[in-house]
Design a protein around this motif. Structure first.
Motif, PDB file in Angstrom:
ATOM      1  N   VAL A  57      10.399 -31.549   3.697  1.00  0.00           N
ATOM      2  CA  VAL A  57       9.152 -31.907   4.380  1.00  0.00           C
ATOM      3  C   VAL A  57       9.401 -32.084   5.877  1.00  0.00           C
ATOM      4  O   VAL A  57       8.638 -31.594   6.714  1.00  0.00           O
ATOM      5  N   LEU A  58      10.473 -32.785   6.242  1.00  0.00           N
ATOM      6  CA  LEU A  58      10.792 -32.982   7.663  1.00  0.00           C
ATOM      7  C   LEU A  58      11.086 -31.649   8.366  1.00  0.00           C
ATOM      8  O   LEU A  58      10.637 -31.413   9.488  1.00  0.00           O
ATOM      9  N   GLY A  59      11.824 -30.784   7.696  1.00  0.00           N
ATOM     10  CA  GLY A  59      12.135 -29.478   8.281  1.00  0.00           C
ATOM     11  C   GLY A  59      10.896 -28.621   8.479  1.00  0.00           C
ATOM     12  O   GLY A  59      10.731 -27.971   9.517  1.00  0.00           O
ATOM     13  N   THR A  60      10.009 -28.630   7.508  1.00  0.00           N
ATOM     14  CA  THR A  60       8.762 -27.866   7.608  1.00  0.00           C
ATOM     15  C   THR A  60       7.887 -28.409   8.730  1.00  0.00           C
ATOM     16  O   THR A  60       7.319 -27.646   9.520  1.00  0.00           O
ATOM     17  N   THR A  61       7.803 -29.730   8.831  1.00  0.00           N
ATOM     18  CA  THR A  61       7.016 -30.346   9.898  1.00  0.00           C
ATOM     19  C   THR A  61       7.580 -29.984  11.266  1.00  0.00           C
ATOM     20  O   THR A  61       6.830 -29.631  12.180  1.00  0.00           O
ATOM     21  N   LEU A  62       8.878 -30.056  11.411  1.00  0.00           N
ATOM     22  CA  LEU A  62       9.520 -29.696  12.673  1.00  0.00           C
ATOM     23  C   LEU A  62       9.251 -28.236  13.035  1.00  0.00           C
ATOM     24  O   LEU A  62       8.945 -27.920  14.182  1.00  0.00           O
ATOM     25  N   LEU A  63       9.333 -27.354  12.060  1.00  0.00           N
ATOM     26  CA  LEU A  63       9.071 -25.941  12.296  1.00  0.00           C
ATOM     27  C   LEU A  63       7.637 -25.713  12.764  1.00  0.00           C
ATOM     28  O   LEU A  63       7.394 -24.957  13.707  1.00  0.00           O
ATOM     29  N   VAL A  64       6.679 -26.372  12.139  1.00  0.00           N
ATOM     30  CA  VAL A  64       5.274 -26.231  12.527  1.00  0.00           C
ATOM     31  C   VAL A  64       5.058 -26.743  13.947  1.00  0.00           C
ATOM     32  O   VAL A  64       4.391 -26.094  14.756  1.00  0.00           O
ATOM     33  N   VAL A  65       5.653 -27.877  14.291  1.00  0.00           N
ATOM     34  CA  VAL A  65       5.500 -28.438  15.637  1.00  0.00           C
ATOM     35  C   VAL A  65       6.062 -27.482  16.680  1.00  0.00           C
ATOM     36  O   VAL A  65       5.433 -27.220  17.713  1.00  0.00           O
ATOM     37  N   VAL A  66       7.232 -26.928  16.432  1.00  0.00           N
ATOM     38  CA  VAL A  66       7.845 -25.992  17.381  1.00  0.00           C
ATOM     39  C   VAL A  66       6.982 -24.744  17.543  1.00  0.00           C
ATOM     40  O   VAL A  66       6.750 -24.281  18.660  1.00  0.00           O
ATOM     41  N   LEU A  67       6.480 -24.195  16.450  1.00  0.00           N
ATOM     42  CA  LEU A  67       5.650 -22.998  16.532  1.00  0.00           C
ATOM     43  C   LEU A  67       4.343 -23.259  17.276  1.00  0.00           C
ATOM     44  O   LEU A  67       3.894 -22.425  18.066  1.00  0.00           O
ATOM     45  N   VAL A  68       3.745 -24.422  17.074  1.00  0.00           N
ATOM     46  CA  VAL A  68       2.508 -24.757  17.775  1.00  0.00           C
ATOM     47  C   VAL A  68       2.771 -24.904  19.268  1.00  0.00           C
ATOM     48  O   VAL A  68       1.999 -24.429  20.097  1.00  0.00           O
ATOM     49  N   LYS A  69       3.878 -25.537  19.631  1.00  0.00           N
ATOM     50  CA  LYS A  69       4.210 -25.697  21.048  1.00  0.00           C
ATOM     51  C   LYS A  69       4.472 -24.352  21.713  1.00  0.00           C
ATOM     52  O   LYS A  69       4.070 -24.127  22.842  1.00  0.00           O
ATOM     53  N   LEU A  70       5.145 -23.445  21.022  1.00  0.00           N
ATOM     54  CA  LEU A  70       5.417 -22.128  21.585  1.00  0.00           C
ATOM     55  C   LEU A  70       4.150 -21.298  21.732  1.00  0.00           C
ATOM     56  O   LEU A  70       4.019 -20.520  22.668  1.00  0.00           O
ATOM     57  N   ALA A  71       3.220 -21.453  20.822  1.00  0.00           N
ATOM     58  CA  ALA A  71       1.991 -20.664  20.852  1.00  0.00           C
ATOM     59  C   ALA A  71       0.936 -21.273  21.767  1.00  0.00           C
ATOM     60  O   ALA A  71      -0.030 -20.621  22.112  1.00  0.00           O
ATOM     61  N   GLY A  72       1.129 -22.520  22.168  1.00  0.00           N
ATOM     62  CA  GLY A  72       0.142 -23.206  22.998  1.00  0.00           C
ATOM     63  C   GLY A  72       0.137 -22.716  24.432  1.00  0.00           C
ATOM     64  O   GLY A  72       0.923 -21.857  24.825  1.00  0.00           O
ATOM     65  N   PRO A  73      -0.754 -23.263  25.248  1.00  0.00           N
ATOM     66  CA  PRO A  73      -0.917 -22.818  26.630  1.00  0.00           C
ATOM     67  C   PRO A  73       0.345 -22.933  27.477  1.00  0.00           C
ATOM     68  O   PRO A  73       0.593 -22.103  28.312  1.00  0.00           O
TER      69      PRO A  73
ATOM     70  N   TRP B 186      18.581 -42.506 -12.734  1.00  0.00           N
ATOM     71  CA  TRP B 186      18.185 -42.511 -11.317  1.00  0.00           C
ATOM     72  C   TRP B 186      19.216 -41.865 -10.415  1.00  0.00           C
ATOM     73  O   TRP B 186      18.914 -41.525  -9.268  1.00  0.00           O
ATOM     74  N   GLY B 187      20.412 -41.666 -10.878  1.00  0.00           N
ATOM     75  CA  GLY B 187      21.443 -41.050 -10.045  1.00  0.00           C
ATOM     76  C   GLY B 187      21.041 -39.660  -9.564  1.00  0.00           C
ATOM     77  O   GLY B 187      21.159 -39.319  -8.403  1.00  0.00           O
ATOM     78  N   GLY B 188      20.522 -38.845 -10.436  1.00  0.00           N
ATOM     79  CA  GLY B 188      20.091 -37.499 -10.063  1.00  0.00           C
ATOM     80  C   GLY B 188      18.789 -37.495  -9.284  1.00  0.00           C
ATOM     81  O   GLY B 188      18.581 -36.691  -8.386  1.00  0.00           O
ATOM     82  N   MET B 189      17.888 -38.401  -9.626  1.00  0.00           N
ATOM     83  CA  MET B 189      16.594 -38.463  -8.941  1.00  0.00           C
ATOM     84  C   MET B 189      16.754 -38.871  -7.482  1.00  0.00           C
ATOM     85  O   MET B 189      15.988 -38.442  -6.634  1.00  0.00           O
ATOM     86  N   GLY B 190      17.717 -39.706  -7.185  1.00  0.00           N
ATOM     87  CA  GLY B 190      17.940 -40.133  -5.805  1.00  0.00           C
ATOM     88  C   GLY B 190      18.231 -38.951  -4.899  1.00  0.00           C
ATOM     89  O   GLY B 190      17.702 -38.851  -3.796  1.00  0.00           O
ATOM     90  N   TRP B 191      19.035 -38.052  -5.358  1.00  0.00           N
ATOM     91  CA  TRP B 191      19.358 -36.867  -4.554  1.00  0.00           C
ATOM     92  C   TRP B 191      18.174 -35.919  -4.443  1.00  0.00           C
ATOM     93  O   TRP B 191      18.005 -35.242  -3.434  1.00  0.00           O
ATOM     94  N   MET B 192      17.339 -35.871  -5.467  1.00  0.00           N
ATOM     95  CA  MET B 192      16.148 -35.024  -5.400  1.00  0.00           C
ATOM     96  C   MET B 192      15.188 -35.520  -4.322  1.00  0.00           C
ATOM     97  O   MET B 192      14.591 -34.731  -3.601  1.00  0.00           O
ATOM     98  N   TRP B 193      15.014 -36.829  -4.217  1.00  0.00           N
ATOM     99  CA  TRP B 193      14.137 -37.401  -3.187  1.00  0.00           C
ATOM    100  C   TRP B 193      14.664 -37.061  -1.798  1.00  0.00           C
ATOM    101  O   TRP B 193      13.892 -36.709  -0.908  1.00  0.00           O
ATOM    102  N   VAL B 194      15.951 -37.157  -1.613  1.00  0.00           N
ATOM    103  CA  VAL B 194      16.543 -36.826  -0.307  1.00  0.00           C
ATOM    104  C   VAL B 194      16.274 -35.358   0.023  1.00  0.00           C
ATOM    105  O   VAL B 194      15.885 -35.027   1.138  1.00  0.00           O
ATOM    106  N   PHE B 195      16.471 -34.499  -0.954  1.00  0.00           N
ATOM    107  CA  PHE B 195      16.235 -33.071  -0.744  1.00  0.00           C
ATOM    108  C   PHE B 195      14.793 -32.806  -0.316  1.00  0.00           C
ATOM    109  O   PHE B 195      14.535 -32.102   0.661  1.00  0.00           O
ATOM    110  N   TRP B 196      13.826 -33.368  -1.018  1.00  0.00           N
ATOM    111  CA  TRP B 196      12.417 -33.109  -0.712  1.00  0.00           C
ATOM    112  C   TRP B 196      11.998 -33.737   0.612  1.00  0.00           C
ATOM    113  O   TRP B 196      11.170 -33.187   1.339  1.00  0.00           O
ATOM    114  N   ILE B 197      12.558 -34.869   0.948  1.00  0.00           N
ATOM    115  CA  ILE B 197      12.266 -35.469   2.258  1.00  0.00           C
ATOM    116  C   ILE B 197      12.771 -34.557   3.366  1.00  0.00           C
ATOM    117  O   ILE B 197      12.084 -34.327   4.367  1.00  0.00           O
ATOM    118  N   LEU B 198      13.970 -33.996   3.192  1.00  0.00           N
ATOM    119  CA  LEU B 198      14.506 -33.060   4.192  1.00  0.00           C
ATOM    120  C   LEU B 198      13.663 -31.793   4.280  1.00  0.00           C
ATOM    121  O   LEU B 198      13.452 -31.256   5.372  1.00  0.00           O
TER     122      LEU B 198
END
Length: 85
Positions: A21-37, A7-19
């Motif tokens: 997903v969060l980064g991708t979500t943040l990028l999508v939100v920013v792009l939608v706000k910039l493209a919006g009215p 589990w030592g290696g898997m713990g770091w993998m989960w952190v990586f994938w969570i980051l």
């Protein structure tokens, strides 16, 4: 000593994938706000206090204060009227 897949290696993998997903979500939100009215001002409503009407008011105020000459006032007014068409 080799890593045995504990589990030592898997713990770091989960952190990586969570980051990721969060980064991708943040990028999508920013792009939608910039493209919006309200984002860049393109395609959306004109905010209050802006636009050709306000530009003309500013021009008239500058002329009234004597910051620009009559000739410059007329030239800029003509430019505003042409761009408003």
């Amino acid at each position: 000593m080799m890593w045995d897949g504990g589990w030592g290696g898997m713990g770091w993998m989960w952190v990586f994938w969570i980051l990721v997903v969060l980064g991708t979500t943040l990028l999508v939100v920013v792009l939608v706000k910039l493209a919006g009215p309200g984002g860049t001002g393109r395609g959306g409503p004109v905010p209050p206090g802006t636009g050709p009407g306000r530009a003309r008011e500013i021009l008239e105020e500058r002329y009234a204060r004597g910051e620009i000459s009559t000739e410059e006032f007329r030239e800029r007014l003509r430019t505003l009227e042409e761009s408003g068409r």
